[in-house]
Design a protein around this motif. Structure first.
Motif, short mmCIF file in Angstrom:
data_model
loop_
_atom_site.label_atom_id
_atom_site.label_comp_id
_atom_site.label_asym_id
_atom_site.label_seq_id
_atom_site.Cartn_x
_atom_site.Cartn_y
_atom_site.Cartn_z
N ALA A 104 46.20 42.06 65.73
CA ALA A 104 45.41 40.85 65.64
C ALA A 104 43.88 41.05 65.97
CB ALA A 104 45.81 39.65 66.56
N THR A 105 43.75 42.26 66.64
CA THR A 105 42.46 42.53 67.25
C THR A 105 41.76 43.46 66.32
OG1 THR A 105 43.58 44.20 68.78
CG2 THR A 105 43.14 41.84 69.68
N ASP A 106 42.37 44.06 65.20
CA ASP A 106 41.78 45.07 64.57
C ASP A 106 40.52 44.35 63.77
OD1 ASP A 106 43.32 47.04 65.51
OD2 ASP A 106 45.03 46.70 63.64
N LEU A 107 39.69 45.12 63.43
CA LEU A 107 38.68 44.47 62.82
C LEU A 107 38.59 44.93 61.20
CD1 LEU A 107 35.64 45.29 65.33
CD2 LEU A 107 36.93 43.08 64.72
N SER A 108 39.38 45.82 60.87
CA SER A 108 39.76 46.45 59.48
C SER A 108 41.01 46.84 59.11
CB SER A 108 38.51 47.69 59.26
OG SER A 108 39.01 48.63 60.02
N GLY A 109 41.30 47.08 58.05
CA GLY A 109 42.65 47.63 57.71
C GLY A 109 43.59 46.70 57.03
N ARG A 110 43.08 45.35 56.36
CA ARG A 110 43.91 44.50 56.03
C ARG A 110 43.63 44.19 54.31
NH1 ARG A 110 42.04 42.50 60.84
NH2 ARG A 110 43.69 41.85 62.42
N GLY A 111 42.80 45.44 53.64
CA GLY A 111 42.56 44.89 52.48
C GLY A 111 43.62 45.25 51.41
N LEU A 112 44.42 46.00 51.57
CA LEU A 112 45.42 45.94 50.62
C LEU A 112 46.55 44.90 50.78
CD1 LEU A 112 45.79 50.09 50.11
CD2 LEU A 112 44.94 48.35 48.41
N VAL A 113 46.59 44.38 52.09
CA VAL A 113 47.77 43.54 52.53
C VAL A 113 46.86 42.37 51.73
CG1 VAL A 113 48.49 42.04 54.22
CG2 VAL A 113 48.27 44.27 54.65
N LEU A 114 45.74 41.88 51.71
CA LEU A 114 45.20 40.95 51.12
C LEU A 114 45.46 41.00 49.41
CD1 LEU A 114 41.84 40.22 52.95
CD2 LEU A 114 43.91 38.92 52.79
N VAL A 115 45.14 42.07 48.95
CA VAL A 115 45.39 42.34 47.67
C VAL A 115 46.90 42.07 47.21
CG1 VAL A 115 45.38 43.95 45.69
CG2 VAL A 115 43.36 43.74 47.17
N ALA A 116 47.71 42.74 48.15
CA ALA A 116 49.18 42.43 47.52
C ALA A 116 49.59 40.94 47.82
CB ALA A 116 49.85 43.22 48.61
N ALA A 117 48.88 40.18 48.56
CA ALA A 117 49.24 38.78 48.93
C ALA A 117 48.70 37.71 47.57
CB ALA A 117 48.97 38.17 50.14
N LEU A 118 47.31 38.12 47.31
CA LEU A 118 46.96 37.42 46.20
C LEU A 118 47.08 37.48 44.57
CD1 LEU A 118 43.16 37.20 47.76
CD2 LEU A 118 45.12 35.35 47.75
N ALA A 119 47.26 39.13 44.59
CA ALA A 119 47.74 39.24 43.13
C ALA A 119 49.04 39.31 42.69
CB ALA A 119 47.20 41.02 42.91
N ASP A 120 49.13 39.03 41.38
CA ASP A 120 50.67 39.05 40.82
C ASP A 120 51.29 40.56 40.90
OD1 ASP A 120 51.02 36.21 40.46
OD2 ASP A 120 49.32 36.57 38.96
N GLY A 121 50.54 41.65 41.16
CA GLY A 121 50.93 42.90 40.87
C GLY A 121 50.03 43.78 41.40
N TRP A 122 50.19 44.85 41.82
CA TRP A 122 49.24 45.82 42.30
C TRP A 122 49.74 47.31 42.21
CZ3 TRP A 122 48.01 49.35 45.99
CH2 TRP A 122 48.93 49.22 47.34
N GLY A 123 48.83 48.31 42.03
CA GLY A 123 49.38 49.65 41.97
C GLY A 123 48.34 50.72 42.15
N VAL A 124 48.54 52.08 41.88
CA VAL A 124 47.65 53.06 42.07
C VAL A 124 48.12 54.35 41.00
CG1 VAL A 124 46.62 54.85 43.38
CG2 VAL A 124 47.38 52.72 44.53
N HIS A 125 47.12 54.67 39.98
CA HIS A 125 47.49 55.58 39.05
C HIS A 125 46.57 56.69 39.32
CE1 HIS A 125 50.24 53.18 36.83
NE2 HIS A 125 49.35 52.15 36.83
N ASP A 126 47.00 58.05 39.04
CA ASP A 126 46.17 59.10 38.99
C ASP A 126 45.06 59.16 37.82
OD1 ASP A 126 47.31 60.27 41.30
OD2 ASP A 126 48.34 61.67 40.09
N ARG A 127 43.97 59.43 38.12
CA ARG A 127 42.87 59.26 37.15
C ARG A 127 42.51 60.85 36.78
NH1 ARG A 127 36.85 57.27 38.28
NH2 ARG A 127 36.67 59.57 38.41
N THR A 128 42.28 61.28 35.29
CA THR A 128 41.93 62.51 35.10
C THR A 128 40.48 62.55 34.75
OG1 THR A 128 44.16 62.65 33.89
CG2 THR A 128 42.38 64.16 33.25
#
Length: 128
Positions: A91-115
């Motif tokens: 609760a005291t962390d000032l950062s680190g919640r970005g992907l948690v928010l994305v996972a909560a708000l989006a209907d899906g998310w992921g990561v792909h390698d880029r060439t």
């Protein structure tokens, strides 16, 4: 009909706000008011991650929006292969919640390698 637009942003702190504005302007132009705030917050989090963790020195990031069949896909392309993962934060962390928010708000998310290098972090939003 498929709609696609993209824009490159320099590796500067103000680019995160510019990415938010780009997404807002694009969605408004497409007439997609639904989920606007969710998508805007997610681009802010993903662009911040790209800027802080995903770009090699002096390399920026690319934001791409695609709309098709009632789904908006948001992509943020950067220059590092290191894959992001949601973190458990205190609760005291000032950062680190970005992907948690994305996972909560989006209907899906992921990561792909880029060439030839880097990765694409994507999220999808059902808007119809």
């Amino acid at each position: 009909m498929i709609k696609t637009v993209q824009r490159f942003f320099e590796a500067r702190p103000e680019s995160v706000g510019q990415a938010r504005d780009f997404v807002s302007t694009t969605l408004t132009g497409w007439g997609w008011a639904e989920r606007h705030d969710d998508i805007r917050l997610c681009v802010s989090e993903l662009a911040t991650n790209a800027l802080v963790h995903g770009t090699v020195a002096d390399h920026g990031f690319l934001v791409r929006l695609n709309a098709e069949d009632g789904v908006v896909r948001l992509e943020v392309h950067d220059s590092r292969r290191r894959r992001p993962e949601p973190r458990q934060t205190a609760a005291t962390d000032l950062s680190g919640r970005g992907l948690v928010l994305v996972a909560a708000l989006a209907d899906g998310w992921g990561v792909h390698d880029r060439t030839p290098l880097g990765k694409i972090v994507w999220s999808c939003f059902k808007v119809a």
